[in-house]
Design a protein around this motif. Structure first.
Motif, PDB file in Angstrom:
ATOM      1  N   VAL A  99       0.791  -1.297  -0.110  1.00  0.00           N
ATOM      2  CA  VAL A  99       0.035  -0.038  -0.069  1.00  0.00           C
ATOM      3  C   VAL A  99       0.876   1.219   0.001  1.00  0.00           C
ATOM      4  N   LYS A 100       1.979   1.227   0.651  1.00  0.00           N
ATOM      5  CA  LYS A 100       2.875   2.562   0.725  1.00  0.00           C
ATOM      6  C   LYS A 100       3.400   2.960  -0.668  1.00  0.00           C
ATOM      7  N   CYS A 101       3.109   2.124  -1.708  1.00  0.00           N
ATOM      8  CA  CYS A 101       3.479   2.548  -3.048  1.00  0.00           C
ATOM      9  C   CYS A 101       2.616   3.751  -3.677  1.00  0.00           C
ATOM     10  N   CYS A 146       1.485  -8.030   7.082  1.00  0.00           N
ATOM     11  CA  CYS A 146       1.418  -6.853   8.134  1.00  0.00           C
ATOM     12  C   CYS A 146       3.112  -6.640   8.077  1.00  0.00           C
ATOM     13  N   ASN A 147       3.390  -5.752   7.738  1.00  0.00           N
ATOM     14  CA  ASN A 147       5.087  -5.474   7.785  1.00  0.00           C
ATOM     15  C   ASN A 147       5.170  -4.299   8.713  1.00  0.00           C
ATOM     16  N   GLY A 148       6.503  -3.639   8.764  1.00  0.00           N
ATOM     17  CA  GLY A 148       6.675  -2.642   9.588  1.00  0.00           C
ATOM     18  C   GLY A 148       6.783  -2.920  11.067  1.00  0.00           C
ATOM     19  N   ILE A 196       7.998 -14.581   9.175  1.00  0.00           N
ATOM     20  CA  ILE A 196       9.361 -13.893   9.812  1.00  0.00           C
ATOM     21  C   ILE A 196      10.037 -13.379   8.755  1.00  0.00           C
ATOM     22  N   ARG A 197      10.445 -12.268   8.812  1.00  0.00           N
ATOM     23  CA  ARG A 197      11.410 -11.570   7.732  1.00  0.00           C
ATOM     24  C   ARG A 197      12.882 -11.882   8.050  1.00  0.00           C
ATOM     25  N   ALA A 198      13.498 -12.337   6.863  1.00  0.00           N
ATOM     26  CA  ALA A 198      14.911 -12.660   7.431  1.00  0.00           C
ATOM     27  C   ALA A 198      15.995 -11.611   6.712  1.00  0.00           C
ATOM     28  N   GLY A 249      14.999  -4.676  -1.400  1.00  0.00           N
ATOM     29  CA  GLY A 249      15.221  -3.424  -1.862  1.00  0.00           C
ATOM     30  C   GLY A 249      14.378  -3.013  -3.003  1.00  0.00           C
ATOM     31  N   SER A 250      13.921  -1.825  -3.291  1.00  0.00           N
ATOM     32  CA  SER A 250      13.515  -1.605  -4.405  1.00  0.00           C
ATOM     33  C   SER A 250      14.217  -1.197  -5.688  1.00  0.00           C
ATOM     34  N   GLN A 251      13.484  -1.577  -6.751  1.00  0.00           N
ATOM     35  CA  GLN A 251      14.343  -1.475  -8.113  1.00  0.00           C
ATOM     36  C   GLN A 251      15.420  -2.167  -8.080  1.00  0.00           C
ATOM     37  N   VAL A 284       8.533 -13.062  -1.758  1.00  0.00           N
ATOM     38  CA  VAL A 284      10.038 -12.522  -1.930  1.00  0.00           C
ATOM     39  C   VAL A 284      10.100 -11.123  -1.962  1.00  0.00           C
ATOM     40  N   GLY A 285       9.106 -10.273  -1.401  1.00  0.00           N
ATOM     41  CA  GLY A 285       9.016  -9.055  -1.069  1.00  0.00           C
ATOM     42  C   GLY A 285       8.696  -8.283  -2.508  1.00  0.00           C
ATOM     43  N   GLY A 286       9.127  -6.961  -2.486  1.00  0.00           N
ATOM     44  CA  GLY A 286       9.052  -5.911  -3.800  1.00  0.00           C
ATOM     45  C   GLY A 286      10.390  -6.058  -4.282  1.00  0.00           C
ATOM     46  N   GLY A 287      10.659  -4.995  -5.173  1.00  0.00           N
ATOM     47  CA  GLY A 287      11.940  -4.977  -5.922  1.00  0.00           C
ATOM     48  C   GLY A 287      11.884  -5.128  -7.459  1.00  0.00           C
ATOM     49  N   LEU A 288      10.788  -5.814  -7.937  1.00  0.00           N
ATOM     50  CA  LEU A 288      10.656  -6.136  -9.249  1.00  0.00           C
ATOM     51  C   LEU A 288      10.610  -4.456  -9.889  1.00  0.00           C
ATOM     52  N   SER A 334       4.505 -12.216  -4.063  1.00  0.00           N
ATOM     53  CA  SER A 334       5.507 -10.917  -4.165  1.00  0.00           C
ATOM     54  C   SER A 334       4.705  -9.757  -3.480  1.00  0.00           C
ATOM     55  N   GLU A 335       5.593  -8.619  -3.423  1.00  0.00           N
ATOM     56  CA  GLU A 335       5.000  -7.471  -3.081  1.00  0.00           C
ATOM     57  C   GLU A 335       5.446  -6.308  -3.824  1.00  0.00           C
ATOM     58  N   SER A 336       5.165  -6.850  -5.160  1.00  0.00           N
ATOM     59  CA  SER A 336       5.471  -5.779  -6.126  1.00  0.00           C
ATOM     60  C   SER A 336       4.656  -4.569  -6.340  1.00  0.00           C
ATOM     61  N   GLY A 337       5.542  -3.369  -6.013  1.00  0.00           N
ATOM     62  CA  GLY A 337       4.700  -2.276  -5.916  1.00  0.00           C
ATOM     63  C   GLY A 337       5.010  -1.277  -7.144  1.00  0.00           C
ATOM     64  N   ARG A 338       6.188  -0.897  -7.430  1.00  0.00           N
ATOM     65  CA  ARG A 338       6.630  -0.200  -8.328  1.00  0.00           C
ATOM     66  C   ARG A 338       6.262  -0.527  -9.804  1.00  0.00           C
TER      67      ARG A 338
HETATM   68  C1  LIG Z   1       8.778  -0.978  -0.242  1.00  0.00           C
HETATM   69  C2  LIG Z   1       8.467  -2.205  -0.029  1.00  0.00           C
HETATM   70  C3  LIG Z   1       7.769  -3.099  -1.050  1.00  0.00           C
HETATM   71  C4  LIG Z   1       7.597  -2.560  -2.479  1.00  0.00           C
HETATM   72  O1  LIG Z   1       8.680  -2.342  -3.248  1.00  0.00           O
HETATM   73  P1  LIG Z   1       8.670  -2.158  -4.726  1.00  0.00           P
HETATM   74  O2  LIG Z   1      10.193  -2.016  -5.027  1.00  0.00           O
HETATM   75  O3  LIG Z   1       7.614  -1.114  -5.009  1.00  0.00           O
HETATM   76  O4  LIG Z   1       7.970  -3.112  -5.370  1.00  0.00           O
HETATM   77  C5  LIG Z   1       7.327  -4.317  -0.874  1.00  0.00           C
HETATM   78  N1  LIG Z   1       7.794  -4.729   0.371  1.00  0.00           N
HETATM   79  C6  LIG Z   1       8.449  -3.973   1.350  1.00  0.00           C
HETATM   80  C7  LIG Z   1       8.692  -4.669   2.624  1.00  0.00           C
HETATM   81  C8  LIG Z   1       8.747  -3.052   1.097  1.00  0.00           C
HETATM   82  O5  LIG Z   1       9.323  -1.980   2.032  1.00  0.00           O
END
Ligand SMILES: *Cc1c(COP(=O)(O)O)cnc(C)c1O
Length: 639
Positions: A99-101, A146-148, A196-198, A249-251, A284-288, A334-338
Motif C-alpha cells: 500500500v505504501k506505493c 503486516c510488515n513494519g 518471519i522476515r529474514a 530493496g526497491s528497483q 519474495v518482497g518487492g523490488g521488481l 510477491s509484494e511488487s509495488g513499483r
Molecule cells: C517498499 C516495499 C515493497 C515495495 O517495493 P517495490 O520496489 O515498489 O516493489 C515491498 N515490500 C516491502 C517490505 C517494502 O518495504
C-alpha cells in the motif's frame, strides 16, 4: 532541411523502448495511449487533456489510466502462471500490493476490485495502512501481509481481524516482536498467522541496496531467527508460523542479485520446515524493477531482466531449493509495488513561458567602441563560413576564442567605466549571436571540440513549468530518479531547441534537468520553440509509484487535479473519478492558518486604506474578490 517524422520523435524520446505497450506517437504527432496494451483501443492524450480542461479540470493534471493498472496486474499474474506451467511448479502465485506505493483510495480500491479473480491481497507497513487493508480486503483467501514495526495494538488488531474472515499475516521484523505476539496471543486466546522476515546476507546493488545485509534496518539475523522459532515453539505457536519473507530493496537493477537472494531464502525456507514449522508461503518482497529509460541494462534507471525473467527465476529457484529435500513447494508471494503502479499515471503540465538567450541582433550604432566592433567582425567571419568548408571546425573554434576574448575586454571596459550599459548589452548580444551562428554551422557528425559542443548547451533555454517538482516528482529531486518527459503534441515537428524545466517554487532545486538519454542521463531535453498563444504541454510518465505520497507542500503548492480514466465500452473514454487538487485554503489550513482570519485582516486593512483615501471602493472589492477566489482555487497558475 531534413523532413522530420513522428517516428523520429518516437526514437528521440525513447518511446519504443520505455513506452511499450501503452504509449506511442500517432499520425497527428500526439501521444497515443493504449491503456489495455495491444488488446484494446487507444486515446489521443492531447484530446483527452482538452476534454478534461473542458470539464474545468485545469493543469497540471494527473491522469490515472485504471485500464493500465489492471493490465499490469494481468501481466504479473500471467508471467507467474507461465513460469509455473513451464517449470512444473506444484504450487501457486498469490501476490499482494504494498500500500505504501500509492495509498490513494481510488487506486487501492481499483486494485482490490481488479485483483479479486486472483485473490490478490495487500501489504501494510503501518497502522494507518493496516486500517486501509483490513477495511478493503473482504476476500477470505486474499493475503494481508503486516510488515513494519508493530506495537501491541497493531498485533492484537491483526489477531482479532481473523475473526472477520480476513487473513492477516503478522511478519516479525524485529526480535522483540516475538514476545509481543506471544503476549497478545495469550491475552486474546487466539494467534495470528505468523511470518518471519529474514535478513539476508546476499549482496545487493542499486539505490536501495542497503535493504539487505547485516546492517539492514529490518529483518532477523539467522541467530535471531532460530531463537524466534524456539520462542514460538515454547509458546505453542510454531504451528502458526506460515510465511518466510525477505525484501532485497526497491528497483532491483540486476537479476543476479535476486537469484542469490532467492537461493539463500529458499534454503532458509527448507530449514524452517525441518524445524517443524508448517510454513506454506514464501514472500519474495518487492523490488521488481521498472525500465524507466528503456535501456534494458543493470543501470539505476533500468533493469537487465523482463517481468517474465523475474517470474521464471523466482519459480525455478524456489523449486530447485525445495525438491532435493522433499519439501513441498510454497505458495509464492510477491509484494511488487513499483512494477504494478508506475505505468498507470501520467502527469501533464503546461509550459508558462521560456527564457532563451536574446535572439534579435541590434543594428550597429554610429560610433561603436572597439570591443563591440571586434565582436561584430567576428560574427561576420562566422556567418561567412560554410559548414562544408575545408577546416570549418577549426575556423569556428578560432572565431569563438576571439569572441570570448572580446567579450572579456568589453566586461573589463565596463567595469572601468569606458563602456555604457547599452554598449555592454550590445557586446553580450553579439557574443550570443556568435555562439548561435557557430552552433548552426557545426557538422552533425565528425569530431567537434568539447568547447564548441558545450555551446549548444549554453544556448539552451529554461522552460517554466506549471508544477512543483517537490509536489509531483519529489524523487527527481531527492534521489535523482529519472522519469521519461516529453511533449505530448507537436511530435511531427522537429524540436529545434534544447532546454530544461524550472518549476514554480522559489527554490533553485525546483527543476527537471535530467532526462533519459541513450545509455546515459542527459541534462537537456530537445524541445520545440513555444508558439505565441498556443499551449505547450509536457507529459511526465511512469510516475505512478511513490511520487504522490512523498510529494510535499514546499511553497504551499498542493496536490494537482487528478482523474481516473477508463476506455468506454463503445469507444472513447469515461471519467470514473475526479479528485480535485488542494485549494489554497486547504494548504493554508495544513499549516494551521485560518483562511477566514487572513481574509478578515485584509478586509480591515483595505477598509482603513479606503478611509485614508488610498484605495477606491471598487478596487478594494476587486482585491477581496481575487483573494476569496484564490482561496477556493488550486495552488497552480490558471491557464
Ligand atoms: C517498499 C516495499 C515493497 C515495495 O517495493 P517495490 O520496489 O515498489 O516493489 C515491498 N515490500 C516491502 C517490505 C517494502 O518495504
Amino acid at each position: 532541411m531534413t523532413s522530420w517524422t513522428t517516428a523520429d520523435s518516437a526514437a528521440l524520446y525513447g518511446l519504443d523502448r520505455w513506452g511499450e505497450p501503452y504509449f506511442s506517437v500517432n499520425g497527428r504527432g500526439h501521444i497515443s495511449v493504449q491503456p489495455q496494451g495491444e488488446r484494446g483501443g487507444s486515446l489521443d492524450l492531447l484530446e483527452l487533456v482538452q476534454g478534461l480542461q473542458g470539464r474545468n479540470l485545469g493543469l497540471p493534471l494527473l491522469i490515472r489510466f485504471d485500464d493500465i493498472l489492471e493490465d499490469r496486474l494481468e501481466r504479473l499474474h500471467a508471467a507467474f502462471e507461465r513460469a509455473i506451467a513451464q517449470y512444473g511448479y506444484g504450487g501457486r502465485y498469490q501476490g499482494v500490493f504494498p500500500v505504501k506505493c500509492n495509498q490513494q483510495r481510488h487506486v487501492v480500491e481499483e486494485l482490490v476490485a481488479c485483483g479479486r479473480r486472483w485473490h490478490f491481497g495487500l501489504e501494510a507497513g503501518s497502522k494507518a495502512e493496516l486500517l486501509i487493508a483490513l477495511s478493503l480486503i473482504d476476500d477470505p483467501e486474499a493475503l494481508l501481509i503486516c510488515n513494519g514495526y508493530k506495537d501491541q495494538r497493531y498485533i492484537e488488531t491483526a489477531i482479532l481481524a481473523r475473526r472477520l474472515g480476513r487473513q492477516p499475516v503478522v511478519v516479525i521484523e524485529q526480535a522483540d516482536e516475538v514476545q509481543r505476539i506471544i503476549d497478545a496471543s495469550r491475552a486474546l486466546g487466539a494467534a495470528p498467522f505468523i511470518g518471519i522476515r529474514a535478513k539476508l546476507s546476499s549482496r545487493s546493488s542499486g539505490r536501495w541496496g542497503s535493504s539487505v545485509g547485516d546492517k539492514a534496518k529490518f529483518g532477523l539475523s539467522i541467530p535471531d531467527l532460530l531463537a524466534t522459532v524456539e520462542a514460538l515453539r515454547d509458546a505453542d505457536l510454531l504451528q502458526d508460523l506460515r510465511l518466510l519473507h525477505f525484501h532485497v530493496g526497491s528497483q532491483i537493477n540486476d537479476i543476479a542479485v535476486l537469484k542469490d537472494a532467492l537461493q539463500e531464502a529458499g534454503q532458509i525456507y527448507v530449514e524452517l520446515t525441518k524445524l517443524g514449522a508448517p510454513m506454506g508461503y514464501l514472500d519474495v518482497g518487492g523490488g521488481l524493477g521498472v525500465d524507466y529509460d528503456g535501456s534494458r541494462t543493470a543501470s539505476a534507471a533500468s533493469t537487465n531482466y523482463s517481468l517474465q525473467n523475474y517470474a521464471n527465476d523466482v519459480v525455478a529457484t524456489v523449486r530447485e531449493c525445495c525438491e532435493p529435500h522433499g519439501v513441498p513447494v510454497p505458495t509464492l508471494v510477491s509484494e511488487s509495488g513499483r512494477a504494478i503502479a508506475s505505468h498507470f499515471s501520467v502527469l501533464v503540465f503546461n509550459v508558462l513561458g521560456s527564457a532563451q538567450v536574446p535572439a534579435a541582433l541590434p543594428a550597429a550604432g554610429e560610433s561603436e567602441p572597439l570591443t563591440v566592433r571586434n565582436l561584430r567582425e567576428t560574427l561576420a567571419g562566422i556567418t561567412a563560413t560554410g559548414s562544408d568548408d575545408d577546416g570549418a571546425v577549426s575556423r569556428l573554434q578560432e572565431a569563438w576564442n576571439d569572441a570570448i576574448k572580446f567579450k572579456d575586454d568589453a566586461l573589463a571596459a565596463f567595469r572601468l567605466g569606458y563602456l555604457s550599459l547599452p554598449e555592454r548589452a550590445m557586446a553580450e548580444q553579439l557574443t550570443w549571436a556568435c555562439a548561435s551562428a557557430i552552433v548552426e554551422r557545426l557538422p552533425r557528425s565528425g569530431a567537434v571540440p568539447d568547447d564548441l559542443k558545450s555551446l549548444r548547451a549554453a544556448l539552451a533555454g529554461t522552460y517554466y513549468a506549471n508544477l512543483s517538482v517537490f509536489r509531483s516528482a519529489p524523487d527527481t529531486w531527492a534521489i535523482e530518479q529519472l522519469f521519461p518527459l516529453l511533449p505530448i503534441h507537436r511530435l511531427e515537428e522537429e524540436p529545434t531547441r534544447l532546454g530544461h524545466f524550472a518549476d514554480l517554487t522559489c527554490d533553485s532545486d525546483g527543476k527537471l534537468a535530467r532526462f533519459i538519454g541513450d545509455g546515459q542521463a542527459k541534462p537537456l531535453l530537445e524541445l520545440h520553440a513555444p508558439q505565441e498563444g498556443q499551449p505547450y504541454l509536457i507529459g511526465m510518465f511512469l510516475g505512478g509509484a511513490y511520487q504522490e505520497v512523498m510529494g510535499n507542500l514546499h511553497n504551499l503548492f498542493g496536490s494537482t487535479n487528478a482523474v481516473h480514466i477508463r476506455l468506454a465500452p463503445g469507444g472513447g473514454y469515461q471519467v470514473d473519478h475526479v479528485v480535485r487538487g488542494n485549494t489554497n485554503a486547504q494548504v493554508l489550513e495544513a499549516m494551521e492558518h485560518q483562511p477566514e482570519l487572513l481574509l478578515e485582516r485584509l478586509r480591515v486593512a483595505s477598509e482603513a486604506a479606503i478611509q485614508r483615501g488610498d484605495l477606491k471602493i471598487n478596487d478594494a472589492q476587486r482585491l477581496m474578490d481575487h483573494l476569496e477566489t484564490s482561496l477556493r482555487q488550486t495552488t497552480y497558475l490558471q491557464g
